[in-house]
Enzyme design. Sequence first.
Site, PDB file in Angstrom:
ATOM      1  N   ASP A 431     -14.629  28.910  37.732  1.00 29.78           N
ATOM      2  CA  ASP A 431     -13.198  29.155  37.871  1.00 29.78           C
ATOM      3  C   ASP A 431     -12.944  29.724  39.253  1.00 29.78           C
ATOM      4  O   ASP A 431     -13.798  30.456  39.798  1.00 29.78           O
ATOM      5  CB  ASP A 431     -12.685  30.132  36.799  1.00 29.78           C
ATOM      6  CG  ASP A 431     -11.173  30.278  36.832  1.00 29.78           C
ATOM      7  OD1 ASP A 431     -10.480  29.252  36.937  1.00 29.78           O
ATOM      8  OD2 ASP A 431     -10.676  31.424  36.760  1.00 29.78           O
ATOM      9  N   GLU A 433      -9.973  31.759  41.790  1.00 31.38           N
ATOM     10  CA  GLU A 433      -8.686  32.411  41.991  1.00 31.38           C
ATOM     11  C   GLU A 433      -8.322  32.206  43.444  1.00 31.38           C
ATOM     12  O   GLU A 433      -9.182  32.292  44.329  1.00 31.38           O
ATOM     13  CB  GLU A 433      -8.755  33.903  41.649  1.00 31.38           C
ATOM     14  CG  GLU A 433      -9.201  34.219  40.224  1.00 31.38           C
ATOM     15  CD  GLU A 433      -8.268  33.648  39.158  1.00 31.38           C
ATOM     16  OE1 GLU A 433      -7.091  33.355  39.491  1.00 31.38           O
ATOM     17  OE2 GLU A 433      -8.701  33.463  38.017  1.00 31.38           O
ATOM     18  N   HIS A 570      -7.246  35.443  33.877  1.00 27.66           N
ATOM     19  CA  HIS A 570      -6.911  35.248  35.288  1.00 27.66           C
ATOM     20  C   HIS A 570      -7.809  36.050  36.238  1.00 27.66           C
ATOM     21  O   HIS A 570      -7.435  36.261  37.388  1.00 27.66           O
ATOM     22  CB  HIS A 570      -5.428  35.561  35.564  1.00 27.66           C
ATOM     23  CG  HIS A 570      -4.485  34.582  34.893  1.00 27.66           C
ATOM     24  ND1 HIS A 570      -4.552  33.232  35.108  1.00 27.66           N
ATOM     25  CD2 HIS A 570      -3.486  34.781  34.000  1.00 27.66           C
ATOM     26  CE1 HIS A 570      -3.614  32.639  34.378  1.00 27.66           C
ATOM     27  NE2 HIS A 570      -2.966  33.556  33.700  1.00 27.66           N
ATOM     28  N   ASP A 575     -12.734  34.385  32.990  1.00 27.75           N
ATOM     29  CA  ASP A 575     -12.269  33.065  32.559  1.00 27.75           C
ATOM     30  C   ASP A 575     -13.423  32.073  32.480  1.00 27.75           C
ATOM     31  O   ASP A 575     -13.508  31.261  31.553  1.00 27.75           O
ATOM     32  CB  ASP A 575     -11.212  32.529  33.534  1.00 27.75           C
ATOM     33  CG  ASP A 575      -9.864  33.215  33.375  1.00 27.75           C
ATOM     34  OD1 ASP A 575      -9.724  34.017  32.437  1.00 27.75           O
ATOM     35  OD2 ASP A 575      -8.949  32.933  34.181  1.00 27.75           O
TER      36      ASP A 575
END
Length: 1002
Positions: A431, A433, A570, A575
Site C-alpha cells: 500500500d 500513501e 489509511h 492497510d
Amino acid sequence: MTDLSSKKKESFQVLLQQLQLTEDAMVEHFRDALIDRVVVEKKQKKWHFFFQFERIIPSSLMSRFTTQLDRSFSHIANVTSTFNVLDQSVTEELVHDYWKHCVQEIDGMAPPLLKLLNEQLPKVQGHKVVLNVRNETEGMAIKNKYSGILANIFQTYGFPILTIDTVVNQDSSANNDYEEFRKAKEKEDQERALMAMVEMQKKEAEKDQGDAGVPDGPVSIGLTIKDDADLRRLEEIVDEERRVTVEGYVFHAETKELRSGRTLLTFKITDYTSSIMVKMFSRDKEDAAIFNVIKKGMWLKVRGSVQNDTFVRDLVMIGNDVNEIRPKLRKDKARDGEKRVELHLHTPMSQMDAVSSVSDLVSQAAKWGHSAIAITDHAVAQSFPEAFGAGKKNDIKILYGVEANLVDDGVPIAYNSAHRLLADDTYIVFDVETTGLSAVYDTIIELAAVKVQNGDIVDRFESFANPHRRLSSTIIELTGITDDMVENAPEVDDVLREFHEWIGDAILVAHNASFDMGFLNTGCKKIGIGKLPNPVIDTLELGRLLFPDMKNHRLNTLAKKLDVELTQHHRAIYDAEATGYILIKMLKEAAEKGIEYHDQMNDYMGQGNAYKRARPHHITLLAQTEAGLKNLFKLVSISHLNYFYRVPRIPRSVLQKYREGILVGSACDKGEVFETMMQKSMEEAEEAAQFYDYLEVMPKPVYSHLIELELVRDERSLENIITNIVKLGEKLNLPVVATGNVHYLNPNDKIYRKILVNSQGGANPLNRHRLPDVHFRTTDEMLDEFSFLGKEKAKEIVVTNTNKVAEMVDVIKPIKDDLYTPKIDGADEEMRNMSYGMARSIYGEELPEIVEARLEKELKSIIDNGFAVIYLISHKLVKKSLNDGYLVGSRGSVGSSFVATMTEITEVNPLPPHYVCPKCKKSEFFDDGSVGSGFDLPDKDCPNCGIRYTKDGHDIPFETFLGFKGDKVPDIDLSAPRYQLKRLVTSKFARRTVNSKCGMIG
C-alpha cells in the site's frame, strides 16, 4: 293488489292527513297515489320521497302538496321528492297548466328570453312542445341552452320526456318590434363607443400635458455623471457614505404622491453583486414628470449619498443624479472576427443541474453569430424538441448529443497475467500513501508491504519517503502522517530501489491496484527501472467478483465481513497487513469457484452485473448523421432500461456496437482522458485517448474544484494537464476542442444553480466544493481562458477545431414532419375485434344501427390514420394499472371516442342518451337532443325482462377528439384516482353540470 302496495297507499293517505290536505278535491286526485320509498340521509339531515301517482296532478294541487310537505318536515330534515306517473298522457291544457310554474324555475335566463316565454303558451303536438320566437337567434338560444332544462323540470313533475322546439313567428308586427329593438340597441352601442373614444382622447391629452418636459432620449435627472466617475460595486457598500456612484439594472420602480405635494420616486437597482433601494424626492412638476419614466428593465447610473433608513431598516441611497445608460449585455465581438462553437452544454433537462432554458441558450448563440451549438444533457435527449424549434426560429445549426456514463464491460481483476499456481505462490501485498491522487504531479510519502507465503505473513517492508514539500491538512488528517515524520525520511528513489529488490518476481497485490501501481510504475520509470513486469491482483475487484451482494467493497467493509482486524485505516503498513489477511481468505473463496491460476482471474471479468461494479466515466456523444441520431436514441434507452445503476450506464461494447454516425468526445474532468492525464502517466492517457474522435479541454475556472479538493496541486499543474492533452491530440491527430461545460447563460445566473444544487444536500457530490463558473462564454472570453497556450494554439482549440467538429455533423431533424406511430403487429385487427366484442356484450349480437355506425366511423378514422396502435397501448396501460390495483381514469376529449369506451380506456359513453337492458340487450336511444345525459333519464324497467334498464350516453361528437376529418393525432390523457370524480357526480344537477360542461368523466 299486493299487501305491500296496500301499505304504501295507506302510508300516503296518512301523509295527506298529516299535511292537512283532506278536502275532497285533493283526496280525489291522490286516491291511487302511494309512497314508493323514502331515502333518509341522517348525517346530512335529508329525506327524499319517491311518490307514484296514477296520472299527472294539476299544477295548483301539486304546488300545495310540495309546499306543505316541505313545511311539515322542515324542523326534521330538508325534503326533496321525485314523482313517477303511470299514465303519462300529455294534453295541451296540462302543459299550459304547468308552463309558467316551470319557466319560473329556470335560473339565470336572459330577461328578454324570460319575457318571451312568460308571454306565450306553447303549442303541444304529442310529446313535442313548440314555442314561437321572433328570429333564428332566439330560437337557437332556447334550443341549445334551455330546452333540456325545461324538459327536465317538466319531467320532475311526472311528465314524459318532452322535446322543446321553436318556430320563427312570421307576424310582421312582432318582427317589426324586434327590428326596432335591434336598431335601438345598435344606436345605443354606437353612442357608448363614441363616449369611450372621447374619454380616451381626453386622458391621452392629460397624459401628454403631464409628460411635458420629459426628454425623448435617454433619461437624465440632475447632473450628467462622467464616464470616469469612480464606480463602486454594490457589495462594497456596507456603511453610510456621503457621495457614491453605482450603476445597474432596475428591477422595481414606483412613484408616490406625498401630502406635501412632492413626488417620491423609489426604485431598486442591482449590479448582480448586491442590490440597493434608491429614493428621490421631486423639486418641481418637471421632476415629477421625469420620475414616471423610470421603469423596471432600465439600466441606470446613479450618484448620491447612502444613509441608514429607519423606515425600511436598511441602507438606502438618496439619489441626486440619475443617467440612463446602455444595458450591460455581453457581446461576442471576437477579436479576429471568427466565432467559436459551444460543443458541451446542459439545459434544465440535465436533472437538477442546469437552469437556463435551451431556447435562451440557442437564441444567445445566434445573437452572438455562432454557426452552431451542441446540446449535451446528462444521459437524456428530452431537450431535443425545444432545441430543434429554437434552432429553426433563430436559423442556427443544432448538434444533438448527450453526456453519457461510459463503463468498461469488465474491470480487470489481474494485470500482467501469468500462468502461476495461486496456492503455491509468493505475494507482496503493498500500500502507498501519497501527497495527492496524481501519480504524475504527486509523490509517495509512505510505502509498506507484507510478504505472504503458504497462507502466512512471513516478512514486512515499511518506509517513509521525503516529498520535499509540506503536506496538506487533508493528507495529514487522512493518513496521520505529519511533516515531522517525513522530514528526515529517505528519498523516494532510494525507497523504490530497495522495494524493487525486496519484491523479486512475487505477485503484487493491492486494494484498488490501478492507483497504487500507477504511483509504483511512474516512480520506477523515473529511476530507470521501467514498468514492473510482476503479475498483479486487485483485491477490490476480486472482492466484487466473490461478494457481489455487498453494498460496497471498501477495505474496511471487506475486513469486517471476513473478520480481519484493521487497526489504523489509511496508514500504509496497517492497510497492507489487513489486505494480506483478506487476500488469504479470498484465495480460498476463489479456489472454491475453480480459480487456480493467476491468468484465470480475468476469465470472470464482466460476469453478472459487472456494469454495476465498474466506475463510470463521462463521455460526450454527438449525433453526426440521421443514423447516428437513431443510434443515440438507442443508447439512451438501453442505458436506462438495461444498465441503470445509480446512473444510466453505457458499457463500452454496447457503445462500439451502436457507434455508427456518432462522434465521441472525452468530456469533462470526469472523463477518462483527463483523469488518466491527471492521475497516471502520459502513456496511459494516450492509450485511453485512442478510443475518442475528439478531445475536450475546459477553462481553468471550470476545473477549479479539483484544486479545492486537492486532486490537482495548483493552477500551474492544471495548466500542465491541459497542455499535455493538447499535445496528446497533436500526437494522435485528434482535434482538441475548448468547451465550456455550460450550465447557465450568464455569470450572474450561477446563484440559481447554486440554489438548485444546494437543495439536494449530501445526495449531490457538487455540494462538497464551491461550484465552478460554467456560464456560456463568448469567443474572446474563451480565448482569454486559454491564453497560456499561446495565441495561435488558443485560437485553434477555441475557434478552428470547434467549427471543424460542427462541420463534421450533418443537419439533422430530430422531429420528423410525418407521424411515426409505434408498430405492434395485428394492432388494427385487435382494436376492431376488441371494440366490436365489447359493443356486442352490451348491445347484443345485432348491434343497433346508431352503435354500429359510430363504431365504423371511428375505426375507419383510427385505423386509416395509423392511430390503432396508440389506442392499443393506452388500453394495455389502463388494463395493467387496474389489474395491479392502481386506479386510473381518462381525462380530456378522449371521452368523445366510443372506441375508447369499448376498449376500456375511458368510462364515458359518448353515444346519445339511452336505455339498455343488461339481460336481453334491448336499447332505446334519445337522439333528438331532448336529454343532455343518460344519467338524467328516469328509472325504467325493460318491457321484455322486467329488470331495471342501465342508463348511459352523453351525446358527445367524435370530432371533439380527432377533429372533423378524423386525422388529428390522439391525445389520451390518463390520471388517477377515478373515484374522486365519481364522488362529485352524486346529484342530478352535479351530473348534468359535469357532463355538459366537460363532456367527459375519467
